[in-house]
Design an enzyme around this catalytic site. Sequence first.
Site, PDB file in Angstrom:
ATOM      1  N   LYS A 172      31.472  62.088  35.066  1.00 49.40           N
ATOM      2  CA  LYS A 172      30.974  63.242  34.312  1.00 49.40           C
ATOM      3  C   LYS A 172      32.041  63.756  33.353  1.00 49.40           C
ATOM      4  O   LYS A 172      31.775  64.004  32.165  1.00 49.40           O
ATOM      5  CB  LYS A 172      30.559  64.356  35.279  1.00 49.40           C
ATOM      6  CG  LYS A 172      30.071  65.632  34.597  1.00 49.40           C
ATOM      7  CD  LYS A 172      30.126  66.825  35.541  1.00 49.40           C
ATOM      8  CE  LYS A 172      31.570  67.232  35.792  1.00 49.40           C
ATOM      9  NZ  LYS A 172      31.697  68.431  36.645  1.00 49.40           N
ATOM     10  N   LYS A 194      47.215  37.077  39.119  1.00 41.63           N
ATOM     11  CA  LYS A 194      48.166  37.567  38.122  1.00 41.63           C
ATOM     12  C   LYS A 194      47.427  38.077  36.890  1.00 41.63           C
ATOM     13  O   LYS A 194      47.757  39.124  36.331  1.00 41.63           O
ATOM     14  CB  LYS A 194      49.131  36.441  37.732  1.00 41.63           C
ATOM     15  CG  LYS A 194      50.052  36.760  36.566  1.00 41.63           C
ATOM     16  CD  LYS A 194      51.068  37.837  36.886  1.00 41.63           C
ATOM     17  CE  LYS A 194      52.053  38.004  35.746  1.00 41.63           C
ATOM     18  NZ  LYS A 194      53.085  39.001  36.034  1.00 41.63           N
ATOM     19  N   THR A 201      53.518  32.610  34.790  1.00 37.44           N
ATOM     20  CA  THR A 201      52.130  32.966  34.518  1.00 37.44           C
ATOM     21  C   THR A 201      51.545  31.883  33.628  1.00 37.44           C
ATOM     22  O   THR A 201      51.937  31.733  32.480  1.00 37.44           O
ATOM     23  CB  THR A 201      52.026  34.316  33.795  1.00 37.44           C
ATOM     24  OG1 THR A 201      52.689  35.288  34.590  1.00 37.44           O
ATOM     25  CG2 THR A 201      50.578  34.714  33.619  1.00 37.44           C
TER      26      THR A 201
END
Length: 286
Positions: free
Chosen positions: A239, A171, A96
């Site tokens: 809601k 990623k 990463t």
Amino acid sequence: MKKVAWIGVGIMGKSMVRNLMKAGFELHIYARTRAKVEDVIGEGAVFHDTIGDCVKGCEAVITMVGFPKDVEEVYFTPGNILDSAEPGAYLIDMTTTSPALAEKLYAEGVKRGYRVVDAPVTGGDTGAKAGTLSILVGGEQEDFEACMPLFQAMGTNINHQGKAGCGQHAKMANQIMIAGTLSGVCEALTYAKAKGLDPHVLISSLATGAAGSKQLDAFGEKIVAGDYAPGFFLKHFVKDMGLALEEAQRSGITLDILAQVLENYKNLEGEGYGDLGTQALIKHYQ
């Protein structure tokens, strides 16, 4: 493609190495500390003392190295991968890292005659061990297809995301989703404890609450198909979130994530995107 170099610096991904060996690939490995990989050496991986020696003669070089600074080190410092790999080799960064760094690696690799893909993983070594590893690939489609046997040996969910850097963007989107989910869980438990509920019972009931994910799956399919009709499920979900926030505020509980989500919906409604339905959600994420 049979001979593969696996470069691990800081982390190693040994389950992925094992999966590749089981699939018949010849694995050559490098790690900063040999003692940490003696087990996979004993199982057939060939250890090298330098990155340069490790990558020589390999048709693919896979890096699993932890952090962007490690990517810079193994690819761009003199004598490392870009200086040593075989011409035409596939360079596959499974770390990463930043999309900008992935694009830099792609441009430099192509200039030197390599085929480069960024292929960060989700699930990591645990996913490889459990057979749930996802691989998010950026780069040329033909290179993605050529590397598919490698990816299939390691992962179960393999996707081509687009040009160089797109795997890294995917990623990071994955990490955002995980962070958002964890934030939501933390806020839910904060609320529950303040109300005197049993957090352990709530955690065990998450599976029941996740039944809503089936509705969200159908909702996601409509988005992909371009069907943006306001969603009954989503309106009621919003809601309920609004009521939960009001109750939390009355009790002096701060739920920042929930408040921000509802503020986003409020702003979108003000822009004329309907009654907090599907179109508002699409607009927000676009």
